[in-house]
Design an enzyme around this catalytic site. Structure first.
Site, mmCIF file in Angstrom:
data_model
loop_
_atom_site.group_PDB
_atom_site.id
_atom_site.type_symbol
_atom_site.label_atom_id
_atom_site.label_comp_id
_atom_site.label_asym_id
_atom_site.label_seq_id
_atom_site.Cartn_x
_atom_site.Cartn_y
_atom_site.Cartn_z
ATOM 1 C CG ASP A 45 -2.116 -0.935 1.036
ATOM 2 O OD1 ASP A 45 -2.330 -1.416 -0.086
ATOM 3 O OD2 ASP A 45 -2.829 -1.182 2.029
ATOM 4 N N GLY A 46 2.014 1.217 0.669
ATOM 5 C CA GLY A 46 2.903 2.376 0.679
ATOM 6 C C GLY A 46 3.404 2.729 -0.709
ATOM 7 C CD GLU A 123 -3.669 8.812 7.110
ATOM 8 O OE1 GLU A 123 -2.471 8.924 6.761
ATOM 9 O OE2 GLU A 123 -4.294 7.744 7.066
ATOM 10 C CG ASN A 164 -10.315 7.189 11.079
ATOM 11 O OD1 ASN A 164 -10.744 8.178 11.642
ATOM 12 N ND2 ASN A 164 -11.067 6.124 10.835
ATOM 13 C CB SER A 166 -4.454 3.323 15.043
ATOM 14 O OG SER A 166 -4.061 4.647 14.730
#
Length: 272
Positions: A45-46, A123, A164, A166
């Site tokens: 995903d990074g 985010e 979010n 977490s």
């Protein structure tokens, strides 16, 4: 079809990249990093986040495909041992896609005449590195609360499963074109009060953060846009809203969102 390959620098990823590159050439795909129609990311995903920011000005004409070389991510549908199947899907492509909402971030700086605009896939956060952050929070142009605490996070639906979550935010399905505001370590007592709950904000509204700090203290603020950080810039105001742009993924075999959530956070233990 014009294809770009975007990969991280890990050895395993580079091996997959070279293998995929050879197969694309053999099947007569056009490798074009400047103006691709499809961007294939290899890593996790990074890596896809990095590709999104690299091609952020071409989102109208690009679809993304994610190949993961580790654990299954929220943006990566294909495993590194499935690239032959991926190529077959690309060869029979008819333009099918699925798109997700993005976050429009407009930042006003004290020393710049014009605001800077950013896009976020996951985010954006605003924090203060050395002390309590005091920030007025406006929703739709109306003052909602004066926040005191460690910081604030505004996330997209797809980003709701990351940072979010977490900090106590809700998991939101990406079919909902909304954004979410979640507090980070808020101070609540007899004197200072905040909602102390995540807020789901509609696309018709916007969120404005106005730090209530001295000019010097404002330079202590830390702004993040996905994995990018901006510090010591004298932020005076940030406006968030659901962006007009969206990110599109080539829909050959797109995993159901709730299956992704279950696989990432619950696994096979739910029956024990």
């Amino acid at each position: 079809m014009r294809i770009a390959i975007f990969a991280n620098n890990e050895r395993k990823t580079q091996i997959v990249k070279e293998k995929l590159k050879r197969k694309f050439i053999e099947r007569h795909f056009i490798l074009d990093e400047e103006s691709p129609q499809v961007v294939v990311t290899i890593g996790g995903d990074g890596t896809l986040l990095s590709a999104f920011h690299y091609y952020r000005k071409q989102l109208k004409t690009i679809r993304f495909v994610g190949v993961h070389t580790g654990h299954l991510g929220f943006y990566t549908d294909w495993r590194d041992d499935e690239i032959d199947d991926l190529i077959i899907s690309l060869q029979s492509d008819n333009g099918q896609s699925v798109s997700y909402p993005l976050l429009d971030v407009l930042v006003h700086y004290a020393n710049q005449p014009k605001p800077q605009r950013y896009l976020a896939l996951n985010e954006s956060t605003l924090k203060r590195s050395s002390s309590t952050m005091v920030t007025d929070v406006y929703v739709g142009g109306e003052l909602f609360e004066r926040f005191r605490g460690d910081g604030l996070c505004v996330s997209t639906p797809t980003g709701s499963t990351g940072y979010n979550k977490s900090i106590g935010g809700a998991v939101v399905h990406p079919d909902m074109e909304v954004m979410q505001l979640t507090e980070i370590g808020s101070i609540n007592n007899r004197v200072f009060r905040t909602l102390s709950s995540p807020m789901i904000v509609s696309p018709n509204d916007w969120i404005t953060l106005k730090p209530m700090l001295s000019r010097e203290d404002k330079r202590d603020l830390l702004l993040t846009i996905d994995s990018n950080s901006y510090h010591n810039l004298g932020i005076t105001q940030i406006r968030y809203k659901v962006a007009k742009e969206r990110i599109s993924f080539a829909k050959y075999r797109h995993t159901h969102f709730w299956h992704r959530v279950q696989d990432a956070f619950i696994g096979d233990n739910y029956g024990d």
